[in-house]
Design a protein around this motif. Sequence first.
Motif, mmCIF file in Angstrom:
data_model
loop_
_atom_site.group_PDB
_atom_site.id
_atom_site.type_symbol
_atom_site.label_atom_id
_atom_site.label_comp_id
_atom_site.label_asym_id
_atom_site.label_seq_id
_atom_site.Cartn_x
_atom_site.Cartn_y
_atom_site.Cartn_z
ATOM 1 N N HIS A 35 49.069 44.719 43.679
ATOM 2 C CA HIS A 35 47.626 44.969 43.745
ATOM 3 C C HIS A 35 46.858 43.797 43.151
ATOM 4 O O HIS A 35 47.367 43.115 42.257
ATOM 5 N N ILE A 36 45.642 43.618 43.638
ATOM 6 C CA ILE A 36 44.802 42.539 43.116
ATOM 7 C C ILE A 36 43.406 43.096 42.868
ATOM 8 O O ILE A 36 42.865 43.824 43.708
ATOM 9 N N LYS A 37 42.849 42.802 41.696
ATOM 10 C CA LYS A 37 41.507 43.292 41.350
ATOM 11 C C LYS A 37 40.637 42.094 40.973
ATOM 12 O O LYS A 37 40.822 41.487 39.911
ATOM 13 N N PRO A 38 39.684 41.745 41.841
ATOM 14 C CA PRO A 38 38.814 40.622 41.535
ATOM 15 C C PRO A 38 37.806 40.971 40.438
ATOM 16 O O PRO A 38 37.317 42.099 40.372
ATOM 17 N N MET A 39 37.541 40.017 39.592
ATOM 18 C CA MET A 39 36.500 40.195 38.561
ATOM 19 C C MET A 39 35.158 39.795 39.167
ATOM 20 O O MET A 39 35.077 39.436 40.333
ATOM 21 N N THR A 40 34.132 39.836 38.355
ATOM 22 C CA THR A 40 32.814 39.416 38.828
ATOM 23 C C THR A 40 32.845 37.903 39.098
ATOM 24 O O THR A 40 33.707 37.198 38.585
ATOM 25 N N SER A 41 31.904 37.413 39.899
ATOM 26 C CA SER A 41 31.924 36.006 40.321
ATOM 27 C C SER A 41 31.286 35.082 39.284
ATOM 28 O O SER A 41 30.556 35.533 38.397
ATOM 29 N N LYS A 74 31.806 39.597 49.190
ATOM 30 C CA LYS A 74 32.877 40.212 48.392
ATOM 31 C C LYS A 74 33.802 41.040 49.300
ATOM 32 O O LYS A 74 35.023 40.929 49.245
ATOM 33 N N GLU A 75 33.166 41.833 50.147
ATOM 34 C CA GLU A 75 33.940 42.702 51.042
ATOM 35 C C GLU A 75 34.840 41.868 51.970
ATOM 36 O O GLU A 75 36.011 42.169 52.166
ATOM 37 N N PHE A 76 34.253 40.771 52.495
ATOM 38 C CA PHE A 76 35.014 39.886 53.384
ATOM 39 C C PHE A 76 36.220 39.312 52.631
ATOM 40 O O PHE A 76 37.343 39.304 53.143
ATOM 41 N N CYS A 77 35.974 38.844 51.410
ATOM 42 C CA CYS A 77 37.049 38.201 50.638
ATOM 43 C C CYS A 77 38.145 39.202 50.289
ATOM 44 O O CYS A 77 39.334 38.860 50.302
ATOM 45 N N GLU A 78 37.742 40.437 49.978
ATOM 46 C CA GLU A 78 38.750 41.446 49.626
ATOM 47 C C GLU A 78 39.670 41.712 50.820
ATOM 48 O O GLU A 78 40.876 41.836 50.671
ATOM 49 N N LYS A 79 39.021 41.769 51.999
ATOM 50 C CA LYS A 79 39.787 42.110 53.205
ATOM 51 C C LYS A 79 40.599 40.916 53.720
ATOM 52 O O LYS A 79 41.766 41.076 54.106
ATOM 53 N N HIS A 80 39.994 39.726 53.708
ATOM 54 C CA HIS A 80 40.631 38.595 54.386
ATOM 55 C C HIS A 80 41.269 37.570 53.460
ATOM 56 O O HIS A 80 41.987 36.690 53.913
ATOM 57 N N ILE A 81 40.980 37.635 52.173
ATOM 58 C CA ILE A 81 41.526 36.592 51.280
ATOM 59 C C ILE A 81 42.398 37.183 50.167
ATOM 60 O O ILE A 81 43.586 36.860 50.074
ATOM 61 N N TYR A 82 41.816 38.048 49.320
ATOM 62 C CA TYR A 82 42.550 38.455 48.105
ATOM 63 C C TYR A 82 43.827 39.236 48.433
ATOM 64 O O TYR A 82 44.923 38.845 48.057
ATOM 65 N N GLN A 83 43.665 40.372 49.116
ATOM 66 C CA GLN A 83 44.853 41.200 49.380
ATOM 67 C C GLN A 83 45.852 40.478 50.297
ATOM 68 O O GLN A 83 47.064 40.499 50.011
ATOM 69 N N ASP A 141 48.191 45.142 30.382
ATOM 70 C CA ASP A 141 49.332 46.077 30.377
ATOM 71 C C ASP A 141 49.571 46.609 31.788
ATOM 72 O O ASP A 141 50.713 46.700 32.240
ATOM 73 N N ALA A 142 48.485 46.963 32.477
ATOM 74 C CA ALA A 142 48.607 47.506 33.840
ATOM 75 C C ALA A 142 49.171 46.449 34.788
ATOM 76 O O ALA A 142 49.952 46.767 35.692
ATOM 77 N N CYS A 143 48.809 45.182 34.571
ATOM 78 C CA CYS A 143 49.364 44.093 35.406
ATOM 79 C C CYS A 143 50.871 43.999 35.179
ATOM 80 O O CYS A 143 51.650 43.912 36.132
ATOM 81 N N ILE A 144 51.268 44.052 33.926
ATOM 82 C CA ILE A 144 52.701 43.916 33.595
ATOM 83 C C ILE A 144 53.488 45.092 34.166
ATOM 84 O O ILE A 144 54.596 44.923 34.678
ATOM 85 N N ASP A 145 52.889 46.284 34.088
ATOM 86 C CA ASP A 145 53.606 47.497 34.505
ATOM 87 C C ASP A 145 53.499 47.772 36.015
ATOM 88 O O ASP A 145 54.044 48.773 36.491
ATOM 89 N N GLY A 146 52.727 46.945 36.744
ATOM 90 C CA GLY A 146 52.599 47.143 38.195
ATOM 91 C C GLY A 146 51.776 48.367 38.559
ATOM 92 O O GLY A 146 52.020 49.003 39.575
ATOM 93 N N ARG A 147 50.790 48.710 37.710
ATOM 94 C CA ARG A 147 49.954 49.874 38.037
ATOM 95 C C ARG A 147 48.464 49.519 37.920
ATOM 96 O O ARG A 147 47.653 50.290 37.419
ATOM 97 N N LEU A 148 48.155 48.329 38.425
ATOM 98 C CA LEU A 148 46.768 47.866 38.386
ATOM 99 C C LEU A 148 45.862 48.737 39.253
ATOM 100 O O LEU A 148 44.659 48.825 39.029
ATOM 101 N N ASN A 149 46.476 49.409 40.249
ATOM 102 C CA ASN A 149 45.710 50.304 41.124
ATOM 103 C C ASN A 149 45.075 51.451 40.344
ATOM 104 O O ASN A 149 44.099 52.056 40.779
ATOM 105 N N GLU A 150 45.602 51.735 39.144
ATOM 106 C CA GLU A 150 45.048 52.841 38.331
ATOM 107 C C GLU A 150 43.818 52.396 37.532
ATOM 108 O O GLU A 150 43.153 53.206 36.909
ATOM 109 N N ILE A 151 43.553 51.099 37.529
ATOM 110 C CA ILE A 151 42.454 50.564 36.704
ATOM 111 C C ILE A 151 41.204 50.362 37.545
ATOM 112 O O ILE A 151 41.259 49.791 38.644
ATOM 113 N N GLU A 152 40.095 50.828 37.008
ATOM 114 C CA GLU A 152 38.792 50.564 37.649
ATOM 115 C C GLU A 152 38.121 49.474 36.825
ATOM 116 O O GLU A 152 37.756 49.705 35.659
ATOM 117 N N LEU A 153 37.997 48.271 37.391
ATOM 118 C CA LEU A 153 37.362 47.191 36.624
ATOM 119 C C LEU A 153 35.856 47.404 36.644
ATOM 120 O O LEU A 153 35.293 47.740 37.691
#
Length: 257
Positions: A35-41, A74-83, A141-153
């Motif tokens: 999973h990938i969670k972008p921060m603010t720009s 942001k939406e474009f980047c999430e769909k076409h770049i980050y993931q 911790d969530a990055c290390i444990d592979g459960r970043l999907n549970e985090i709402e940034l």
Amino acid sequence: LMLDKQFGEAGDTIVIEDFMTGREASVLCFCDGTHIKPMTSAQDHKRAKDGDKGLNTGGMGTFSPSPFYTDDVKEFCEKHIYQPTMDAMKTEGRDFTGILFVGLMLTEDGPKVLEYNARFGDPEAQVVLPRMENDIIDVIDACIDGRLNEIELSFEDNAAVCVVLASDGYPEHYEKGKLIKGLENFEGKDKEGYYAFHAGTKKTDEGIVTNGGRVIGITAKGANLKEARANAYRATEWVDFENKYMRHDIGKAIDEA
Ligand code: GLY
């Protein structure tokens, strides 16, 4: 570059891929391998002198958020770049856990990736992290444990500006070892939202002295970019050292846009 062998033999060949114009934006992302969670720009100012003149540096100042990094971008980047980046790395057997810095150029044809770095940006982190509402340890911790999907940034609905105090002459020749005065001005309850981030400094028996080209990043928050910018420049006056140098137009074009 080639005649003076500035990059040694590595500079004997140059590959020109594309010439892009547009606004640059930096987006730092937490990654857990899946999973990938972008921060603010944020946006950096790379040139040493006002008006984007002078030599390229590691970054003379930043502001966050970038008004050009809109919800649509942001939406474009999430769909076409980050993931897709995460997915491709997994496919290659190189699952990436850590911080991915995505350097974007917002061109007329849409956002394009200029560079990836496997680290925080400097001085991007100095304007992004102070606006983050999560506890960074929980996220790591969530990055290390592979459960970043549970985090709402989540990020504060405000702005931050960082002005780098450098040694005059950076990025070429500059003196070090100058006593830094005024750091105590960042202490106290009334100084919340103001930060002095050490970069090229050293602790000595005489006190903290300059020890690099980029010495301290002065960050301030504000309700909007204009206010954050005014606060940051006010705070640059609280610190002094011989040969102190800074740009005076960090976030200015945006401020006036
Ligand atoms: N400020 C640009 C970088 O950290 O690469």
